[in-house]
Design a protein around this motif. Structure first.
Motif, short mmCIF file in Angstrom:
data_model
loop_
_atom_site.label_atom_id
_atom_site.label_comp_id
_atom_site.label_asym_id
_atom_site.label_seq_id
_atom_site.Cartn_x
_atom_site.Cartn_y
_atom_site.Cartn_z
N SER A 74 -2.43 7.88 -5.33
CA SER A 74 -3.26 6.92 -6.17
C SER A 74 -4.40 6.51 -5.63
CB SER A 74 -2.23 5.72 -6.48
OG SER A 74 -1.03 6.02 -7.13
N GLU B 45 -4.95 -2.47 -3.17
CA GLU B 45 -3.93 -1.59 -3.59
C GLU B 45 -4.22 -0.22 -3.15
OE1 GLU B 45 -1.95 -2.41 -7.26
OE2 GLU B 45 -3.41 -4.41 -7.50
N ASN B 46 -3.35 0.38 -2.72
CA ASN B 46 -3.39 2.00 -2.54
C ASN B 46 -4.52 2.28 -1.35
OD1 ASN B 46 -1.44 1.83 -4.43
ND2 ASN B 46 -3.21 2.35 -6.01
N GLN C 255 5.54 -0.11 -5.13
CA GLN C 255 4.78 0.62 -4.34
C GLN C 255 4.12 1.59 -4.96
OE1 GLN C 255 6.70 2.45 -0.92
NE2 GLN C 255 4.56 2.29 0.28
N ALA C 256 2.65 1.85 -4.88
CA ALA C 256 1.99 2.77 -5.51
C ALA C 256 2.39 4.30 -4.95
CB ALA C 256 0.35 2.71 -5.19
N LYS D 12 2.03 8.32 -4.19
CA LYS D 12 0.96 9.15 -3.55
C LYS D 12 0.05 9.74 -4.10
CE LYS D 12 1.40 13.12 -0.27
NZ LYS D 12 1.99 14.45 0.31
N THR E 194 5.34 6.04 -8.82
CA THR E 194 5.33 4.65 -8.27
C THR E 194 6.91 4.43 -7.87
OG1 THR E 194 3.24 4.00 -9.58
CG2 THR E 194 4.97 2.32 -8.68
N TYR F 159 0.72 -1.04 -0.08
CA TYR F 159 0.07 0.01 0.03
C TYR F 159 0.93 1.39 -0.01
CZ TYR F 159 -3.02 -3.65 1.96
OH TYR F 159 -3.85 -4.81 2.23
N ARG F 160 0.24 2.47 -0.46
CA ARG F 160 1.06 3.62 -0.52
C ARG F 160 1.40 3.90 0.78
NH1 ARG F 160 0.49 8.21 1.02
NH2 ARG F 160 -1.77 7.90 1.79
#
Length: 478
Positions: free
Chosen positions: A103, A131-132, A98-99, A101, A74, A20-21
């Protein structure tokens, strides 16, 4: 004694990891086959300062921390897991993506969208990825009253209550991720079977019908409105399916479908299912001194099971091998042979014939060759006395090929159980070159041919007869 070498394997996870972000705690799972006593697992990451606290203390897992991604792009990194031991070092690398900021969250169902539950209920599992995740996000699951859910980090435990009705039922689980943007969701359908009716059958196995390699089973239908099937399976096959007779039954149908090239519906409609009150059948080719189960079950022509399974246990008899031996003398000709056979016990019943190398080329053992000949001549032996007692001289076997290797064989017969009861004696000989005008007289004897042994699937096989377009479909018990 030297032990055989066993290879060691380090198996990586099936795919990479997308943290996750906001970051957090994550793990990599792996499996290690045949670990060395002095082997060591360690993990490293290079040029990825945002991946920290690598820990390999727990076998099968590498844990690590990911720092929050505060940039709007990313970012990617790698973790390499190594297994080091004196003879070698094995490793695999997992990509960490990692995604960025800002997203948006992504919710994905990673297990099947439809699940089946037995009538008695039980536990199922849904898997997903998120995700995110948003800081204000919340994941929840809603379902029918007979379905209970518990949400974990990447799984949802599903508990299904028992269904007391004979009717199947369907329910839905809706998983929703609510956040400041558009909600995300997926649904999973749960199909639960209804309880089956009583097993309307009786199964009788007469004590005198149980032999060394066969058993007579009499199955009677008590409800003439159902179609049904009966068969036997070994205790080993039953245990292999953990006692799940429905799974075994489905496997048999799929096995026969693949083996004969017919659809399951064709098999069901053309002899596999009975619409009669009684089935009196003697199963052969069973293993001696082995536990079996006879079973019967109702089913329809769409393959739906309509009753409970009715089961009855039995064990085949032990085989007694005598010390009967034979002396065999041969006089080969171009296309025939004269056999003299002298048994050690002049009162013993025995069988004598000729075979060629094709039996051994096809993979048959001596015991299997004897069983195949008994099966082939079963009624001739039992009802027409096609066997010998005492010495025989100048017994003629015809239909051979010139200048070809053969075996003259003889083995004892247990006429009560229709099984062999001695080792097989065999004497090799070679037919002569063909000569014009040569002749020999005597009574010819028919012989079975060696056919390629069928390699059946591992678990189970059936011996029943069904018909499709007038052709017999017969599954051969391995």
């Amino acid at each position: 004694m030297n032990r055989p070498h066993r290879s060691r394997y380090l198996h990586p996870p099936p795919k990479g990891i997308s943290p996750y972000r906001p970051g957090g705690d994550f793990s990599i799972t792996y499996s290690l086959e045949n670990p060395a006593e002095d082997g060591q697992v360690r993990a490293v990451t290079e040029q990825s300062a945002w991946i920290t606290d690598l820990n390999c203390e727990t076998s099968g897992s590498v844990t690590f921390k990911v720092a929050p991604n505060e940039i709007e792009t990313t970012r990617g990194g790698e973790i390499t897991v190594l297994y080091e031991y004196p003879e070698d070092t094995q490793s695999f690398t997992v990509k960490i993506v990692q995604a960025a900021k800002g997203s948006d969250p992504v919710l994905t169902l990673t297990s099947e969208s439809e699940m089946e539950a037995e009538a008695e209920g039980g536990n199922l599992e849904i898997t997903f990825t998120l995700e995110n995740p948003a800081e204000d996000g919340e994941l929840k699951a809603e379902s029918d009253g007979w379905i209970t859910t518990t949400i974990n980090e990447t799984t949802i435990n599903v508990a299904v209550a028992a269904n007391d009705s004979e009717e199947a039922r369907e329910g839905t689980i809706t998983v929703t991720y609510a956040w400041s943007g558009e909600p995300l969701s997926f649904t999973v359908k749960v199909i639960q079977k209804g309880i089956l009716g009583e097993a309307p059958f009786t199964i009788e196995i007469p004590e005198n019908g149980i032999k060394i390699n066969s058993a007579r089973v009499i199955t009677t239908r008590l409800d003439n409105s159902i179609t049904w099937h009966s068969d036997v399976l070994s205790q080993e096959e039953y245990d292999l399916f953990d006692g799940d007779m429905e799974a075994y039954f489905r496997y048999v149908l799929e096995d026969m479908s693949a083996y004969y090239g017919y659809t399951i519906e064709e098999i069901l409609k053309n002899g596999f299912l009975y619409d009669k009150d009684n089935e009196d059948y003697t199963y052969t080719n069973l293993e001696s001194e082995t536990a079996y189960k006879a079973y019967a079950v109702g089913a329809d022509y769409e393959g739906n099971i309509t009753t409970q399974f009715c089961l009855k246990d039995f064990t085949t008899l032990a085989m007694t091998i005598t010390d009967l031996t034979f002396e065999i003398e041969t006089v080969p000709q171009a296309k025939s042979v004269l056999m003299d056979v002298y048994p050690s016990d002049k009162e013993a019943a025995y069988f004598a014939t000729v075979i060629d190398d094709s039996w051994y080329d096809a993979g048959y053992s001596d015991e299997e060759i004897m069983m195949q000949h008994i099966d082939y001549y079963y009624y001739d032996i039992l009802y027409y006395g096609l066997y010998f007692q005492g010495d025989i001289k100048e017994h003629l076997e015809e239909g051979l090929y010139p200048e070809t290797d053969y075996y003259a064989i003889a083995f004892g017969l247990d006429l009560n159980n229709m099984e062999f009861n001695s080792a097989m004696t065999k004497v090799e000989f070679t037919t002569t070159a063909e000569q014009t005008g040569a002749s020999i007289t005597g009574k010819p004897v028919k012989r079975p041919e060696a056919k390629a042994k069928q390699q059946r699937p591992e678990a189970a096989s059936v011996k029943k007869q069904a018909e499709q377009d007038g052709k017999a479909m017969k599954a051969i018990r391995k």
